[in-house]
Design a protein around this motif. Structure first.
Motif, PDB file in Angstrom:
ATOM      1  N   VAL A 118       0.848  -1.185   0.000  1.00 21.92           N
ATOM      2  CA  VAL A 118       0.000   0.000   0.000  1.00 21.92           C
ATOM      3  C   VAL A 118       0.888   1.242   0.000  1.00 21.92           C
ATOM      4  O   VAL A 118       1.745   1.388   0.876  1.00 21.92           O
ATOM      5  CB  VAL A 118      -0.926   0.017   1.237  1.00 21.92           C
ATOM      6  N   ASP A 120       1.300   5.309   0.202  1.00 22.29           N
ATOM      7  CA  ASP A 120       0.642   6.481   0.759  1.00 22.29           C
ATOM      8  C   ASP A 120       1.520   7.712   0.517  1.00 22.29           C
ATOM      9  O   ASP A 120       2.437   7.980   1.273  1.00 22.29           O
ATOM     10  CB  ASP A 120       0.416   6.254   2.262  1.00 22.29           C
ATOM     11  N   ILE A 144      -1.710  -1.254  -3.949  1.00 25.23           N
ATOM     12  CA  ILE A 144      -2.772  -0.251  -3.868  1.00 25.23           C
ATOM     13  C   ILE A 144      -2.111   1.122  -3.768  1.00 25.23           C
ATOM     14  O   ILE A 144      -1.249   1.341  -2.904  1.00 25.23           O
ATOM     15  CB  ILE A 144      -3.684  -0.485  -2.649  1.00 25.23           C
ATOM     16  N   GLY A 146      -2.479   5.035  -3.076  1.00 23.87           N
ATOM     17  CA  GLY A 146      -3.335   6.023  -2.446  1.00 23.87           C
ATOM     18  C   GLY A 146      -3.079   7.425  -2.968  1.00 23.87           C
ATOM     19  O   GLY A 146      -2.301   7.642  -3.911  1.00 23.87           O
ATOM     20  N   LYS A 174      -8.918   4.810  -2.114  1.00 24.11           N
ATOM     21  CA  LYS A 174      -8.957   5.742  -0.991  1.00 24.11           C
ATOM     22  C   LYS A 174      -8.577   4.961   0.259  1.00 24.11           C
ATOM     23  O   LYS A 174      -9.372   4.149   0.759  1.00 24.11           O
ATOM     24  CB  LYS A 174     -10.352   6.356  -0.863  1.00 24.11           C
ATOM     25  N   LEU A 175      -7.382   5.211   0.777  1.00 27.43           N
ATOM     26  CA  LEU A 175      -6.856   4.405   1.869  1.00 27.43           C
ATOM     27  C   LEU A 175      -7.714   4.502   3.122  1.00 27.43           C
ATOM     28  O   LEU A 175      -7.824   3.529   3.883  1.00 27.43           O
ATOM     29  CB  LEU A 175      -5.410   4.810   2.174  1.00 27.43           C
ATOM     30  N   GLU A 176      -8.322   5.665   3.345  1.00 20.67           N
ATOM     31  CA  GLU A 176      -9.148   5.828   4.547  1.00 20.67           C
ATOM     32  C   GLU A 176     -10.388   4.928   4.507  1.00 20.67           C
ATOM     33  O   GLU A 176     -10.999   4.649   5.540  1.00 20.67           O
ATOM     34  CB  GLU A 176      -9.565   7.294   4.725  1.00 20.67           C
ATOM     35  N   LEU A 179      -8.334   0.573   3.973  1.00 17.56           N
ATOM     36  CA  LEU A 179      -7.593  -0.030   5.076  1.00 17.56           C
ATOM     37  C   LEU A 179      -8.496  -0.511   6.216  1.00 17.56           C
ATOM     38  O   LEU A 179      -8.281  -1.618   6.733  1.00 17.56           O
ATOM     39  CB  LEU A 179      -6.520   0.936   5.584  1.00 17.56           C
ATOM     40  N   LEU A 189      -1.892  -4.743   9.153  1.00 18.72           N
ATOM     41  CA  LEU A 189      -1.294  -3.621   8.437  1.00 18.72           C
ATOM     42  C   LEU A 189       0.058  -3.327   9.080  1.00 18.72           C
ATOM     43  O   LEU A 189       0.124  -2.974  10.263  1.00 18.72           O
ATOM     44  CB  LEU A 189      -2.197  -2.389   8.506  1.00 18.72           C
ATOM     45  N   TRP A 210      -0.650  -6.559   4.844  1.00 20.94           N
ATOM     46  CA  TRP A 210      -0.458  -5.503   3.856  1.00 20.94           C
ATOM     47  C   TRP A 210       0.645  -4.585   4.357  1.00 20.94           C
ATOM     48  O   TRP A 210       0.632  -4.158   5.520  1.00 20.94           O
ATOM     49  CB  TRP A 210      -1.750  -4.709   3.657  1.00 20.94           C
ATOM     50  N   LEU A 212       2.662  -1.133   4.379  1.00 21.38           N
ATOM     51  CA  LEU A 212       2.386   0.287   4.151  1.00 21.38           C
ATOM     52  C   LEU A 212       3.681   1.069   3.979  1.00 21.38           C
ATOM     53  O   LEU A 212       4.599   0.947   4.789  1.00 21.38           O
ATOM     54  CB  LEU A 212       1.616   0.872   5.343  1.00 21.38           C
ATOM     55  N   VAL A 224      -3.103   7.211   8.104  1.00 21.92           N
ATOM     56  CA  VAL A 224      -2.714   5.831   7.809  1.00 21.92           C
ATOM     57  C   VAL A 224      -1.917   5.243   8.971  1.00 21.92           C
ATOM     58  O   VAL A 224      -2.084   4.079   9.336  1.00 21.92           O
ATOM     59  CB  VAL A 224      -1.913   5.771   6.481  1.00 21.92           C
TER      60      VAL A 224
END
Length: 265
Positions: A118, A120, A144, A146, A174-176, A179, A189, A210, A212, A224
């Protein structure tokens, strides 16, 4: 078919794809060079056309595909047209127009024991492309992307993926929103951290996890970081202060692969 003038309306449209706003509007993007075009053709990517330098003809490595992919328009163009549609100092003899693949998040959430990267706010195109390539190399399930990240369809990102973008799931999200969904499904995470962090070589990557990764300068955003379950530390014995984000991602991904597929247990 031949197009020789850089002022041709189609050429202007192609050249416009060098800008993100036009890629977003048209849902298309440009790829340059024999390798990327070949990878796209082999992967069955949805392509509008392949343009090649009319003086050199269709490159030898693409001739078989030219016969097989009857759904793709092959167009001979002048060097002036190629120059207009390139973002490099030394343009390649071939480029193609590809339609964006709108990837889905659901398969990544539904996958058992999923391993997903992921991103960010990772802004450097080379880092984004390299992370996608590394995730593909270890057999991860997807990436993914973001908000605030480099456009995955930008020329520099595409070059850095070395073709992984055509056969490996890369999804914008949209991570918010995504996740918390992952957490509800029991996915851990994990991200690099200096506070209360576990040695990454002692961490269990065999379950659904996942990874980050945040921006090169500021790391993960506060939103995040709040959702992160586990902080991981990559041990370093030398005097370097830290690792580049793409290198850090590669280290964790390869450790995950080692535990999942090459463990002695």
């Amino acid at each position: 078919m031949e197009i020789l003038s850089p002022q041709n309306p189609r050429v202007k449209e192609w050249a416009g794809l060098l800008e993100k706003k036009n890629r977003d509007k048209q849902h298309k993007y440009l790829i340059e060079g024999v390798h990327l075009v070949q990878e796209a053709l082999l992967a069955g990517a949805e392509m509008e056309c392949v343009c090649y330098d009319i003086e050199g003809g269709i490159p030898a490595d693409l001739q078989a595909a030219a016969s097989a992919r009857l759904d793709v328009q092959w167009i001979g163009v002048s060097s002036a047209v190629i120059g207009k549609c390139s973002d490099t100092k030394t343009p390649q003899p071939v480029f193609a127009v590809v339609r964006k693949d709108r990837g889905a998040l659901a398969p990544l959430l539904d996958k058992e024991r999923s391993l997903v990267v992921v991103l960010d706010g990772v802004q450097d195109p080379g880092n984004v492309g390299t992370i996608i390539r590394s995730a593909d190399a270890v057999g991860a399930d997807g990436v993914i992307v973001g908000a605030g990240c480099a456009d995955i369809y930008g020329p520099k990102v595409l070059r850095a993926t070395m073709g992984s973008i055509f056969h490996f799931p890369v999804v914008s999200g949209k991570l918010e929103e995504v996740l918390p969904q992952a957490k509800r499904r029991g996915i851990r995470l994990a991200g690099t951290s200096l506070q209360a962090a576990a040695n990454c070589y002692a961490y269990d990557f065999t379950g659904p996890v996942w990874l980050l990764f945040g921006s090169e300068g500021g790391g993960l955003s506060a939103e995040v970081r709040e959702l992160m379950d586990d902080g991981l530390l990559i041990p370093m014995r030398g005097r370097a202060e830290s690792l580049n984000v793409a290198m850090a991602a590669s280290v964790l991904l390869h450790e995950a692969m080692r535990q999942r597929y090459f463990s002695q247990q």
